[in-house]
Design an enzyme around this catalytic site. Structure first.
Site, PDB file in Angstrom:
ATOM      1  N   ASP A 171       0.873  -1.634  -0.228  1.00  0.00           N
ATOM      2  CA  ASP A 171       0.207  -0.190   0.372  1.00  0.00           C
ATOM      3  C   ASP A 171       0.928   1.662   0.004  1.00  0.00           C
ATOM      4  OD1 ASP A 171      -1.402   1.884   0.115  1.00  0.00           O
ATOM      5  OD2 ASP A 171      -2.448   1.852   2.236  1.00  0.00           O
ATOM      6  N   CYS A 191      -2.757   4.529  -4.651  1.00  0.00           N
ATOM      7  CA  CYS A 191      -4.198   6.153  -4.024  1.00  0.00           C
ATOM      8  C   CYS A 191      -3.543   6.971  -5.327  1.00  0.00           C
ATOM      9  CB  CYS A 191      -3.477   5.695  -2.998  1.00  0.00           C
ATOM     10  SG  CYS A 191      -2.163   6.139  -2.735  1.00  0.00           S
TER      11      CYS A 191
HETATM   12  N1  SAH Z   1      -1.505   0.720   5.066  1.00  0.00           N
HETATM   13  C1  SAH Z   1      -1.143   2.605   5.503  1.00  0.00           C
HETATM   14  C2  SAH Z   1      -1.165   2.920   5.091  1.00  0.00           C
HETATM   15  C3  SAH Z   1       0.415   3.437   4.762  1.00  0.00           C
HETATM   16  S1  SAH Z   1       0.716   4.624   3.572  1.00  0.00           S
HETATM   17  C4  SAH Z   1      -2.269   1.962   6.596  1.00  0.00           C
HETATM   18  O1  SAH Z   1      -3.598   1.035   5.872  1.00  0.00           O
HETATM   19  O2  SAH Z   1      -2.917   3.053   7.198  1.00  0.00           O
HETATM   20  C5  SAH Z   1       2.479   5.199   2.801  1.00  0.00           C
HETATM   21  C6  SAH Z   1       3.448   4.851   3.410  1.00  0.00           C
HETATM   22  O3  SAH Z   1       4.497   4.761   2.949  1.00  0.00           O
HETATM   23  C7  SAH Z   1       3.359   5.547   4.815  1.00  0.00           C
HETATM   24  O4  SAH Z   1       3.203   5.065   5.905  1.00  0.00           O
HETATM   25  C8  SAH Z   1       5.032   6.319   4.317  1.00  0.00           C
HETATM   26  O5  SAH Z   1       5.725   6.340   5.553  1.00  0.00           O
HETATM   27  C9  SAH Z   1       5.626   4.883   3.544  1.00  0.00           C
HETATM   28  N2  SAH Z   1       6.470   5.531   2.800  1.00  0.00           N
HETATM   29  C10 SAH Z   1       6.380   6.362   1.699  1.00  0.00           C
HETATM   30  N3  SAH Z   1       7.951   5.740   1.170  1.00  0.00           N
HETATM   31  C11 SAH Z   1       8.594   4.942   1.399  1.00  0.00           C
HETATM   32  C12 SAH Z   1       9.072   3.859   1.335  1.00  0.00           C
HETATM   33  N4  SAH Z   1      10.021   3.882  -0.216  1.00  0.00           N
HETATM   34  N5  SAH Z   1       9.686   2.586   2.076  1.00  0.00           N
HETATM   35  C13 SAH Z   1       8.900   2.829   3.008  1.00  0.00           C
HETATM   36  N6  SAH Z   1       7.852   3.401   3.485  1.00  0.00           N
HETATM   37  C14 SAH Z   1       7.612   4.394   2.819  1.00  0.00           C
END
Ligand code: SAH
Length: 354
Positions: A258, A298
């Site tokens: 996600d 998204c």
């Molecule tokens: N699935 C979660 C929402 C995910 S939002 C839920 O249900 O609550 C996307 C997330 O990706 C964020 O927490 C952000 O910190 C993280 N993120 C962004 N880029 C990233 C990367 N390259 N590696 C790991 N995490 C990342």
């Protein structure tokens, strides 16, 4: 606004800076005043009530911009606190009225403003965040979603604090997780992790780059009485961690991916497509036979069609036969007005491999 024939079209908010010069408040002669906002905001809240969303959770999107006839206005309820985002010049102009009306209509103890999203810049508006009305309760704010408890940081968390749009999809993961070894990529505060463990997952590995999010995630496990030993938090870059797991020949029964918005608009679609392809190809490779990939986008700039093609490509390159079992989208408190299809941003696929 008038038509070329000087007939009344409706009232709009004018923004000299934005590439969207006018956002329509009304398509009639209805005046835009305090009563107008009271009426539209009340209708938005009533809609969620009719739809039974409050029975699932005390964390609900009450107002979703254009879909509720209120462009630029987002309001999320977290238990007794409302978090508001005002994203356009028109919403900014009516700020005081909007915040007062929301407080009156909901009777909540505090209204927090999180008008610090990047899109404000496109309207030439500076970021603003803080407590706008009332007082935040002392200590962490806790919400209860589908009988599971989550701490929410409304002032410092991402978006307005929690990814409300995934509420239904988290239930699907709970159903799929029983007895399985799960990988949760981009886990934030462990939404899918908590659901997977509550659904009886044998183990979970949860990866995110945000240390703050993982710290809150750890509390979420204990607040739900879940065995923290069944989960491993990994602070890192999912792109790198997936590669490292592949190199170590690790495998899983269920993988959730996600990621954040790789393409906020269509202009970034190509680069974003490469990102989606990359993580999903690795995701398919890490699945055991009979495994399931639950994958999301998204990005407003990536259509559902394109996303499906990218995932099909990823499966092909990974050398697996995958079948789509369910198509997922945003929860019903994020409805999509058919006149504004751009608001359908969350796309998810549940893919089963042979
Ligand atoms: N699935 C979660 C929402 C995910 S939002 C839920 O249900 O609550 C996307 C997330 O990706 C964020 O927490 C952000 O910190 C993280 N993120 C962004 N880029 C990233 C990367 N390259 N590696 C790991 N995490 C990342």
């Amino acid at each position: 606004m008038l038509t070329a024939k000087e007939e009344m079209l409706g009232y709009a908010a004018y923004s000299p800076v934005s590439s969207i010069r006018a956002r329509m408040w009304t398509f009639s002669g209805e005046r835009v005043d305090d009563a107008f906002f009271g009426k539209r905001l009340n209708a938005a809240i009533q809609f969620r009530e009719r739809w039974g969303v409050f029975e699932e959770s005390d964390a609900v999107r009450l107002v979703y911009g254009e879909s509720d006839g209120l462009p630029g206005i987002i309001a999320d309820r977290y238990a007794d606190v409302i978090v508001v985002q005002l994203l356009t010049t028109g919403a900014e102009f009516w700020r005081e009225v909007i915040i007062d009306q929301i407080q009156t209509l909901t009777g909540c103890s505090a209204v927090v403003e999180r008008s610090d999203a990047d899109v404000r810049r496109l309207e030439g508006l500076p970021p603003r965040s803080g407590v706008a009305r009332g007082h935040l309760p002392a200590g962490a704010l806790t919400i209860v979603e589908n009988d599971l408890r989550f701490g929410v940081d409304v002032l410092g968390g991402q978006k307005t604090g929690f990814y409300l749009d995934q509420r239904h999809n988290r239930q699907i993961v709970r159903r799929l997780a029983g007895g399985r070894e799960v990988l949760n990529g981009f886990c934030y505060t462990g939404g899918f992790t908590v659901y997977a463990l509550a659904g009886g997952a044998r183990s979970v590995i949860s990866v995110d780059s945000s240390a703050e999010a993982l710290a809150l995630g750890a509390k979420n496990l204990s607040n739900n009485g879940l065995d923290a030993l069944r989960n491993t938090w990994v602070e890192g870059d999912v792109f790198k961690e997936l590669r490292a797991m592949r190199d170590r020949a690790m495998t899983f029964d269920l993988i959730v991916l996600d990621p954040p918005k790789f393409a906020p608009t269509a202009a970034q679609a190509e680069k974003a497509a490469r990102g989606y392809k990359d993580i999903n190809l690795l995701g398919f490779k890490l699945l055991r036979p009979g495994g399931v990939l639950v994958t999301f986008s998204c990005s407003g700039g990536i259509s559902r069609d394109l996303f499906q093609k990218i995932i099909a490509d990823a499966a092909l390159d990974a050398g697996v036969n995958a079948r789509m079992v369910e198509l997922l989208h945003q929860a019903p408190d994020h409805p999509v007005n058919l006149r504004f299809p751009e608001s359908a941003y969350l796309k998810g696929l549940v893919c089963a491999v042979d």
